[in-house]
Design a protein around this motif. Structure first.
Motif, PDB file in Angstrom:
ATOM      1  N   LYS A 177      13.601  10.142 -12.812  1.00 47.60           N
ATOM      2  CA  LYS A 177      14.243   8.633 -12.718  1.00 47.60           C
ATOM      3  C   LYS A 177      13.761   7.743 -13.550  1.00 47.60           C
ATOM      4  CE  LYS A 177      16.001   5.506  -9.510  1.00 47.60           C
ATOM      5  NZ  LYS A 177      15.500   4.936  -8.142  1.00 47.60           N
ATOM      6  N   ARG A 178      12.293   7.692 -13.306  1.00 45.32           N
ATOM      7  CA  ARG A 178      11.441   6.655 -13.936  1.00 45.32           C
ATOM      8  C   ARG A 178      11.575   7.137 -15.457  1.00 45.32           C
ATOM      9  NH1 ARG A 178       6.723   3.457 -13.108  1.00 45.32           N
ATOM     10  NH2 ARG A 178       6.494   2.237 -15.009  1.00 45.32           N
ATOM     11  N   PHE A 179      11.427   8.208 -16.094  1.00 49.23           N
ATOM     12  CA  PHE A 179      11.460   8.387 -17.349  1.00 49.23           C
ATOM     13  C   PHE A 179      12.914   7.850 -18.194  1.00 49.23           C
ATOM     14  CE2 PHE A 179      12.982  11.226 -20.896  1.00 49.23           C
ATOM     15  CZ  PHE A 179      11.951  11.008 -21.879  1.00 49.23           C
ATOM     16  N   ASP A 180      14.168   8.426 -17.486  1.00 53.35           N
ATOM     17  CA  ASP A 180      15.270   7.916 -17.794  1.00 53.35           C
ATOM     18  C   ASP A 180      15.503   6.238 -17.817  1.00 53.35           C
ATOM     19  OD1 ASP A 180      15.985  10.572 -18.161  1.00 53.35           O
ATOM     20  OD2 ASP A 180      17.017  10.640 -16.260  1.00 53.35           O
ATOM     21  N   GLU A 181      14.792   5.648 -16.681  1.00 54.79           N
ATOM     22  CA  GLU A 181      14.870   4.093 -16.721  1.00 54.79           C
ATOM     23  C   GLU A 181      14.181   3.525 -18.177  1.00 54.79           C
ATOM     24  OE1 GLU A 181      13.168   3.112 -13.047  1.00 54.79           O
ATOM     25  OE2 GLU A 181      15.157   3.557 -12.049  1.00 54.79           O
ATOM     26  N   GLU A 182      12.982   4.019 -18.405  1.00 55.85           N
ATOM     27  CA  GLU A 182      12.183   3.540 -19.303  1.00 55.85           C
ATOM     28  C   GLU A 182      12.595   3.769 -20.725  1.00 55.85           C
ATOM     29  OE1 GLU A 182       9.368   1.436 -19.188  1.00 55.85           O
ATOM     30  OE2 GLU A 182       9.790   1.550 -16.854  1.00 55.85           O
ATOM     31  N   LEU A 183      13.464   5.081 -20.902  1.00 57.17           N
ATOM     32  CA  LEU A 183      13.887   5.522 -22.081  1.00 57.17           C
ATOM     33  C   LEU A 183      15.232   4.546 -22.376  1.00 57.17           C
ATOM     34  CD1 LEU A 183      14.045   7.461 -24.264  1.00 57.17           C
ATOM     35  CD2 LEU A 183      15.559   8.914 -23.102  1.00 57.17           C
ATOM     36  N   LYS A 185      15.537   1.423 -21.537  1.00 58.26           N
ATOM     37  CA  LYS A 185      14.865   0.045 -22.023  1.00 58.26           C
ATOM     38  C   LYS A 185      14.387   0.159 -23.326  1.00 58.26           C
ATOM     39  CE  LYS A 185      13.068  -0.585 -17.554  1.00 58.26           C
ATOM     40  NZ  LYS A 185      11.824  -1.168 -16.887  1.00 58.26           N
ATOM     41  N   PHE A 186      14.095   1.203 -23.767  1.00 57.61           N
ATOM     42  CA  PHE A 186      13.431   1.347 -25.159  1.00 57.61           C
ATOM     43  C   PHE A 186      14.195   0.805 -26.304  1.00 57.61           C
ATOM     44  CE2 PHE A 186      12.292   3.959 -29.151  1.00 57.61           C
ATOM     45  CZ  PHE A 186      10.992   3.487 -29.363  1.00 57.61           C
TER      46      PHE A 186
END
Length: 167
Positions: free
Chosen positions: A132-138, A140-141
């Motif tokens: 979930k955190r990876f998808d959120e950061e991705l 925002k990239f």
């Protein structure tokens, strides 16, 4: 027989003689302890549970080697030995000596420290939470300008100036 082996034999005999009365109270049962773990052995009125075996297996994992922590008989024997020797040490008031008391307090604090961190942080990091955190950061990239750099090494500054002019 050498003097060292004679002394060792006598020490072992004395230790066994001191523990025999305590060993009389050791027995295996299948009852439940108040903590909820199955009782695997008793020393007088003190229960040794499955939870105790798990703690011994974790604590002595390196010393027991591969497969050693899976042997219940080894873990039960070790848990009993630890309790009996700890009782003997308490009778001798070793736990009241300042350096030992300080080490015991450090061991208690270390156990609490580790458990607190495990509960608050390590258990909170799951595969789903990480994804979930990876998808959120991705999401925002924002890709920036792309640069490609190459190094051209030449022997003199004059050669470099000629190449820069050509580029």
């Amino acid at each position: 027989m050498t003097a060292v082996s004679t002394i060792g034999s006598r020490c072992a005999a004395l230790a066994l003689a001191a523990w025999l009365p305590m060993l009389a109270g050791v027995g295996a049962t299948l009852a439940e302890d108040a903590s909820g773990g199955a009782v695997v052995a008793r020393i007088d009125d003190e229960a040794i549970t499955e939870n105790d075996l798990a703690a011994v297996a974790e604590e002595f994992r390196d010393q027991l080697g591969p497969g050693g922590t899976g042997r219940r008989d080894v873990l039960i024997d070790l848990a009993i030995d630890i309790r009996l020797v700890a009782r003997a040490a308490a009778v001798a008031a070793i736990d009241e000596e300042p350096p030992i008391a300080a080490r015991m307090e450090l061991a208690r604090n270390r156990a609490l420290y580790s458990e607190y961190l495990r509960r608050k942080f390590i258990d909170a990091v799951t595969e789903a939470a990480g994804r979930k955190r990876f998808d959120e950061e991705l999401a925002k990239f924002v890709p920036g300008d792309e640069l490609r750099v190459r190094h051209i090494l030449v022997k003199t500054e004059d050669e470099a100036k000629v190449i820069i002019g050509e580029l």
